[in-house]
Design an enzyme around this catalytic site. Sequence first.
Site, PDB file in Angstrom:
ATOM      1  N   CYS A  18     -37.483 -18.356  13.264  1.00  0.00           N
ATOM      2  CA  CYS A  18     -36.297 -18.778  13.964  1.00  0.00           C
ATOM      3  C   CYS A  18     -36.795 -19.214  15.026  1.00  0.00           C
ATOM      4  O   CYS A  18     -37.553 -19.508  15.343  1.00  0.00           O
ATOM      5  CB  CYS A  18     -35.458 -17.531  14.025  1.00  0.00           C
ATOM      6  SG  CYS A  18     -34.896 -16.621  12.510  1.00  0.00           S
TER       7      CYS A  18
ATOM      8  N   LEU B 123     -33.811 -19.174   9.766  1.00  0.00           N
ATOM      9  CA  LEU B 123     -34.299 -18.247   9.001  1.00  0.00           C
ATOM     10  C   LEU B 123     -34.521 -17.437   8.491  1.00  0.00           C
ATOM     11  O   LEU B 123     -35.191 -16.483   8.593  1.00  0.00           O
ATOM     12  CB  LEU B 123     -35.773 -19.176   9.258  1.00  0.00           C
ATOM     13  CG  LEU B 123     -37.195 -19.468   7.951  1.00  0.00           C
ATOM     14  CD1 LEU B 123     -36.449 -20.367   7.020  1.00  0.00           C
ATOM     15  CD2 LEU B 123     -38.336 -19.713   8.616  1.00  0.00           C
TER      16      LEU B 123
ATOM     17  N   ASN C 138     -36.847 -14.271  17.633  1.00  0.00           N
ATOM     18  CA  ASN C 138     -37.406 -14.542  16.697  1.00  0.00           C
ATOM     19  C   ASN C 138     -38.743 -13.824  16.636  1.00  0.00           C
ATOM     20  O   ASN C 138     -39.176 -13.142  17.006  1.00  0.00           O
ATOM     21  CB  ASN C 138     -38.358 -15.695  17.050  1.00  0.00           C
ATOM     22  CG  ASN C 138     -39.266 -16.694  16.287  1.00  0.00           C
ATOM     23  OD1 ASN C 138     -39.723 -16.602  14.417  1.00  0.00           O
ATOM     24  ND2 ASN C 138     -40.259 -17.397  16.682  1.00  0.00           N
ATOM     25  N   GLY C 139     -38.372 -12.528  15.439  1.00  0.00           N
ATOM     26  CA  GLY C 139     -39.851 -11.829  15.333  1.00  0.00           C
ATOM     27  C   GLY C 139     -39.647 -11.229  13.721  1.00  0.00           C
ATOM     28  O   GLY C 139     -38.785 -10.730  12.868  1.00  0.00           O
ATOM     29  N   GLU C 140     -40.761 -10.370  14.256  1.00  0.00           N
ATOM     30  CA  GLU C 140     -40.561  -9.237  12.529  1.00  0.00           C
ATOM     31  C   GLU C 140     -41.136  -8.168  13.377  1.00  0.00           C
ATOM     32  O   GLU C 140     -41.608  -7.339  14.289  1.00  0.00           O
ATOM     33  CB  GLU C 140     -41.937  -9.329  11.668  1.00  0.00           C
ATOM     34  CG  GLU C 140     -41.373 -11.160  10.449  1.00  0.00           C
ATOM     35  CD  GLU C 140     -40.363 -10.681   9.905  1.00  0.00           C
ATOM     36  OE1 GLU C 140     -40.092  -9.306   9.606  1.00  0.00           O
ATOM     37  OE2 GLU C 140     -39.902 -11.563   9.792  1.00  0.00           O
TER      38      GLU C 140
ATOM     39  N   ASP D  32     -34.476  -6.167  10.673  1.00  0.00           N
ATOM     40  CA  ASP D  32     -35.329  -5.663  11.349  1.00  0.00           C
ATOM     41  C   ASP D  32     -35.287  -5.637  12.191  1.00  0.00           C
ATOM     42  O   ASP D  32     -35.533  -4.723  13.620  1.00  0.00           O
ATOM     43  CB  ASP D  32     -36.880  -5.871  10.963  1.00  0.00           C
ATOM     44  CG  ASP D  32     -37.727  -7.771  10.919  1.00  0.00           C
ATOM     45  OD1 ASP D  32     -36.104  -7.618  10.836  1.00  0.00           O
ATOM     46  OD2 ASP D  32     -38.235  -8.060  11.809  1.00  0.00           O
TER      47      ASP D  32
ATOM     48  N   THR E 269     -58.964 -30.425  20.227  1.00  0.00           N
ATOM     49  CA  THR E 269     -59.289 -28.701  18.359  1.00  0.00           C
ATOM     50  C   THR E 269     -58.221 -28.663  17.767  1.00  0.00           C
ATOM     51  O   THR E 269     -58.019 -28.940  16.418  1.00  0.00           O
ATOM     52  CB  THR E 269     -60.531 -27.113  19.076  1.00  0.00           C
ATOM     53  OG1 THR E 269     -60.942 -28.033  19.626  1.00  0.00           O
ATOM     54  CG2 THR E 269     -60.430 -26.311  18.286  1.00  0.00           C
TER      55      THR E 269
ATOM     56  N   ARG F  54     -57.030 -31.797  15.991  1.00  0.00           N
ATOM     57  CA  ARG F  54     -57.589 -32.418  14.411  1.00  0.00           C
ATOM     58  C   ARG F  54     -57.296 -31.037  13.170  1.00  0.00           C
ATOM     59  O   ARG F  54     -56.953 -30.997  12.343  1.00  0.00           O
ATOM     60  CB  ARG F  54     -59.011 -31.570  15.242  1.00  0.00           C
ATOM     61  CG  ARG F  54     -59.453 -32.762  15.281  1.00  0.00           C
ATOM     62  CD  ARG F  54     -61.110 -32.541  16.283  1.00  0.00           C
ATOM     63  NE  ARG F  54     -62.275 -33.855  16.750  1.00  0.00           N
ATOM     64  CZ  ARG F  54     -62.877 -33.453  17.296  1.00  0.00           C
ATOM     65  NH1 ARG F  54     -63.331 -32.425  17.191  1.00  0.00           N
ATOM     66  NH2 ARG F  54     -63.643 -34.389  17.979  1.00  0.00           N
TER      67      ARG F  54
ATOM     68  N   GLY G 131     -55.119 -16.997   8.628  1.00  0.00           N
ATOM     69  CA  GLY G 131     -56.570 -15.765   8.824  1.00  0.00           C
ATOM     70  C   GLY G 131     -56.368 -16.002  10.273  1.00  0.00           C
ATOM     71  O   GLY G 131     -57.961 -15.935  10.947  1.00  0.00           O
TER      72      GLY G 131
END
Length: 526
Positions: free
Chosen positions: A2, A47, A70-72, A94, A303, A306, A330
């Site tokens: 969000c 969202l 904006n979070g969980e 939540d 970095t 890319r 990950g």
Amino acid sequence: MCSIIGYCGICDDLDEFQKGFDKTISRGPDDSRIVDTGNGLLGFHRLAIMGLTASGMQPFSLGGSYVVCNGEIFGFERLRESLSDRYTFQSDSDCEVLLPLYETYGTEMFRMLDAEFACIIYDGKTQEYIAARDPIGIRPLYYGYDKKGIIVFASEAKNLIGLCEKIRPFPPGHYYKDGEFVCYCDITKVDEICQDDLEQVCANIREKLVTGIEKRLVADAKVGFLLSGGLDSSLVCAVAARKSKTPIRTFAIGMQKDAIDLKYAKEVADYIGSEHTEVIITKEDVLSALEDVIGLLGTFDITTIRASIGMYLVCKAIHEQTDIRVLLTGEISDELFGYKYTDFAPSAQAFQKESEKRVRELHMYDVLRADRCISVNSLEARVPFGDLDFVRYVMAIDPEKKQNVYRKGKYLLRHAFEKGDYLPEHILWREKAAFSDAVGHSMVDDLKEYADTCYTEEAFEKERQKYTYAQPFTKESLLYREIFEKYYPGQAEMIAGFWMPNQEWEGCDVTDPSARVLANYGASGE
């Protein structure tokens, strides 16, 4: 994802405020709302992920107070139950627990949260604003001051361009109150070194990571997975596949001619039984996306840029071709268990210090990359390796055990999942390839070649001298900086500098951030 914004005082230019806020509408395309608190403005682009009905729309209010987040909030059901005798909840969201928590505990609430979050609260009783960000900075938040000295908070720096002269990232693990930033959690601080033996350490790593993955599978919207074929994303997918009743959906990306990881990702997908999609890109795709990627990232770092091109393009395909709304990734494993370059750490203490630095700066590099590439495509990122319990534990492990004394990087993580047939053995023990390289060595080469055509040697030397902070040192870095300045003029100090191996260490004094230039790169490019 969000998008949130908070103008913490009377706003004289509503059009400029709205214009800035709407720059991140892709973060929350489902609904938008701005409320006048009586002493400023709070805005929310939604969202819908948890609590999909209209009752889950923010800002939430309680009395005369408001919150946008904006979070969980993981385990919010338990928090809601503990508050249910005093509050009647109106939605399944939540984030609705935040105002009751604040009313009950004040700013102490932030220490209680197991969450990836950024939030802004307006306290109707004191008529002040409080803002906070999770300890790693997985969810973005920036701030600046307008011409009248009023502080403004927003999800992205681009929201504040035109409103604030200088923009800064909100420090992770802090809350803002009474004009000050207060640290409520330094996730890198270790009070006591963990003395568990090797087998117990690995058992705990496995248990805590599995728990971190499992809690991030909970969503009312559809969930997918980015799968590179490397160790970290493969473990996330393997665990999730075991926890899911139906085959998970995995996505991989690679260059048309030399994608290193596509074959490994396909092998993992076949092994875990996922519904797998490959996205193939070309040199033309990469170069045409470059400026858009730098604009959405808000960085000049080599970095990050890319590695973002492939991630942006795979997420774009997911957004356009599927109904998935949540992606597990990950990120954050390298900062905890080591990069290729940390094999050169001169001591265990140096390894730990480097890990602390990288975790503290994550919000400017890998976490920024994942957030922007995913959110700009109206998706939500979830990062299991960033689970707070998991990070605290790994940071506390004796660095003598984390350092590469086993002739294999990330040995603890690999050994933790050696039993149980989570992955094929050669995937579990495969050497690391940098993500930007693994999309295809040619991608980085194409970017360098393109940058080389943009400047003569004379022009390069002249143009780079314009920048005293984080001065470009290659034609590629100059190209990125000039595009960055086009979108974020004068805001380079938002980023700590270039992500590079620790150049003070023997073997790490390199001029390119890619692991490919290191002497120990090994077989990961096969």
